[in-house]
Write an enzyme that holds these catalytic residues in place. Structure first.
Site, PDB file in Angstrom:
ATOM      1  N   VAL A  15       0.831  -1.209   0.000  1.00 60.34           N
ATOM      2  CA  VAL A  15       0.000   0.000   0.000  1.00 60.34           C
ATOM      3  C   VAL A  15       0.863   1.256   0.000  1.00 60.34           C
ATOM      4  O   VAL A  15       0.664   2.169  -0.801  1.00 60.34           O
ATOM      5  CB  VAL A  15      -0.945   0.007   1.221  1.00 60.34           C
ATOM      6  CG1 VAL A  15      -1.702   1.333   1.296  1.00 60.34           C
ATOM      7  CG2 VAL A  15      -1.925  -1.147   1.148  1.00 60.34           C
ATOM      8  N   ARG A  38      14.366  -3.731   3.137  1.00 61.73           N
ATOM      9  CA  ARG A  38      13.346  -3.225   2.215  1.00 61.73           C
ATOM     10  C   ARG A  38      13.734  -1.832   1.705  1.00 61.73           C
ATOM     11  O   ARG A  38      13.638  -1.550   0.509  1.00 61.73           O
ATOM     12  CB  ARG A  38      11.993  -3.174   2.927  1.00 61.73           C
ATOM     13  CG  ARG A  38      10.864  -2.462   2.180  1.00 61.73           C
ATOM     14  CD  ARG A  38      10.471  -3.154   0.916  1.00 61.73           C
ATOM     15  NE  ARG A  38       9.243  -2.594   0.349  1.00 61.73           N
ATOM     16  CZ  ARG A  38       8.828  -2.806  -0.888  1.00 61.73           C
ATOM     17  NH1 ARG A  38       9.531  -3.588  -1.703  1.00 61.73           N
ATOM     18  NH2 ARG A  38       7.723  -2.270  -1.334  1.00 61.73           N
ATOM     19  N   CYS A 267      -6.648  -8.768   2.882  1.00 56.60           N
ATOM     20  CA  CYS A 267      -7.821  -7.892   2.831  1.00 56.60           C
ATOM     21  C   CYS A 267      -9.118  -8.679   3.005  1.00 56.60           C
ATOM     22  O   CYS A 267      -9.703  -8.709   4.077  1.00 56.60           O
ATOM     23  CB  CYS A 267      -7.840  -7.117   1.509  1.00 56.60           C
ATOM     24  SG  CYS A 267      -6.550  -5.861   1.387  1.00 56.60           S
ATOM     25  N   ARG A 338       1.210 -13.752   2.023  1.00 54.74           N
ATOM     26  CA  ARG A 338       0.547 -13.582   3.315  1.00 54.74           C
ATOM     27  C   ARG A 338      -0.877 -14.135   3.287  1.00 54.74           C
ATOM     28  O   ARG A 338      -1.660 -13.844   2.391  1.00 54.74           O
ATOM     29  CB  ARG A 338       0.508 -12.097   3.701  1.00 54.74           C
ATOM     30  CG  ARG A 338       1.843 -11.526   4.120  1.00 54.74           C
ATOM     31  CD  ARG A 338       1.737 -10.044   4.414  1.00 54.74           C
ATOM     32  NE  ARG A 338       1.371  -9.276   3.229  1.00 54.74           N
ATOM     33  CZ  ARG A 338       1.060  -7.974   3.257  1.00 54.74           C
ATOM     34  NH1 ARG A 338       1.056  -7.324   4.395  1.00 54.74           N
ATOM     35  NH2 ARG A 338       0.774  -7.348   2.139  1.00 54.74           N
TER      36      ARG A 338
END
Length: 427
Positions: A15, A38, A267, A338
């Site tokens: 996101v 990252r 989600c 995930r």
């Protein structure tokens, strides 16, 4: 046009990074993430999530923090300075008992609280149940910053609408819901997003309305998928092709085109639990929402049982059989593993004594090993299998010659319903 803004984006995942890159085309942006590897990866111009290509990322990258238009990525909090907007994009998972885990939000709020000064606006994008922003996050900001809410600083909520792996419906092309803790803040937040979202914005009347709108988007999809999953079970018992039924029903203009499948990810497979938790706190037991979750969570074992039944019908010895699982990510053309429900299928098949080989060109073997203790291949295995299961519809799989991976009486099962009619079974 909003000018001379400096925006901090807290969390550079699926996101945060697309949002930070988009803001960086018009504003000065600092992207902060606690994951040092990252940040180093992004500074080199590479995004392992595959949401942003190297060319688009490199165009906005800055080598050092400044007030210039562009994106500077860092894991050093002291480098996140002089920002007027802080956008929080951390994940909101559930624990092993499917209860909302707000830990990432609390920690992100503490981080922002250390930086907050008078006049700043904090915008949350993480999916939550109604009330989390003002009742859970704001007190943390006040405590750490030593400032008063809606006097010294203000808060907004603009739910993320990223669709991972989708190169058509990118963040700038999806209408954005916005909100603010005061009417003036709402207008400021709305104008900020209007500066980069070409699809436009919708200013909600309150933060709670915006929070509720987001959580029901995914709950609605979850329930609809649960319905067609149940239909699939019924039609399989009746020996009717579910895909053919949906195609026929879809000829009516107002029929909703949902398909059966494994509902995972961070989600749709998670957000309904947030709404259910809040409902239960208020003394209401949500029957439809939780029934849909139970049914969708049961689909992994159901798919495995269907595969085993078909193997037996084809005369394939189940115990000791070699099966190739094509895909382990939670959705097509996305490396995110995930909360993938493919692991439920694998676990159930393993219980039958089947040896499962996993091939996924997008999934990180290290991530799969760490998350699920499973071995994954990034290249096509050089052997033939008793069964081949298309679990994820990656584009690469559609170009594979599956016959080269099958024995003479091998089973071909299509979870996603994308291989046409030349299969032994499909969901």
């Amino acid at each position: 046009m909003i000018q001379k803004l400096k925006i901090a984006v807290i969390g550079l995942g699926y996101v945060g990074l697309p949002l930070a890159r988009l803001f960086a085309t018009k504003h000065a942006v600092i992207g902060f993430d606690i994951n040092e590897s990252r940040v180093a990866e992004l500074k080199s111009g590479h995004d392992a999530t595959l949401e942003i290509d190297s060319i688009s990322l490199s165009k906005v990258l800055l080598e050092k923090t400044s007030s210039a238009v562009g994106l500077y990525c860092t894991s050093i909090l002291e480098e996140v300075a002089d920002c007027s907007y802080y956008v929080v994009t951390v994940p909101t998972p559930v624990d092993k008992n499917n209860r909302p885990d707000l830990t990432p939000l609390y920690k992100a709020s503490e981080t922002v609280g250390k930086l907050l000064k008078k006049g700043d606006i904090v915008i949350y994008e993480s999916t939550v149940y109604p009330g989390v922003t003002e009742d859970e996050c704001v007190p943390v900001l006040e405590r750490v910053a030593g400032l008063k809410f809606n006097v010294d600083f203000f808060v907004g909520y603009s739910p993320e609408r990223i669709n991972p792996g989708d190169k058509e419906h990118t963040i700038d092309k999806i209408l954005k819901v916005t909100s603010g803790s005061t009417a003036e803040t709402g207008q400021k937040v709305n104008k900020l997003y209007q500066s980069v979202i070409t699809a436009g914005t919708h200013l909600a009347p309150s933060i709670k309305v915006a929070e509720a709108a987001k959580v029901i988007e995914n709950s609605q999809r979850d329930i609809n998928i649960a319905f067609v999953n149940e239909l699939s079970k019924i039609f399989n018992l009746l020996n009717i092709d579910t895909q053919a039924v949906l195609k026929a029903a879809g000829t009516k203009w107002n029929f909703l085109p949902f398909k059966p499948g494994l509902v995972g990810g961070h989600c749709i497979g998670v957000d309904p639990y947030y709404l259910a938790q809040k409902a239960q706190e208020m003394g209401y037991h949500p029957e439809i929402i939780l029934a849909g979750r139970r049914l969708n969570d049961s689909m992994g074992e159901y798919v495995a049982s269907q595969i085993v039944k078909l193997m037996i019908k084809k005369g394939i010895s189940v115990n000791g059989a070699a099966l190739l699982m094509l895909g382990i990510t939670f959705k097509e053309n996305c490396p995110d593993v995930r909360n993938t429900k493919i692991v439920d299928v694998i676990a159930a098949l393993s219980d039958y004594g089947i040896t499962v080989t996993i091939y996924d060109p997008l999934a990180s073997p290290e991530a799969v090993k760490k998350e699920y203790k499973l071995v994954t291949l990034n290249t096509v295995p050089n052997q033939k299998f008793d069964a081949v299961v298309l679990a994820v519809a990656h584009t690469e799989f559609l170009d594979l010659d599956l016959s080269q991976l099958q024995n003479k009486k091998s089973l071909l099962y299509d979870v996603k319903g994308v291989l046409g009619d030349n299969v032994d079974g499909r969901l």
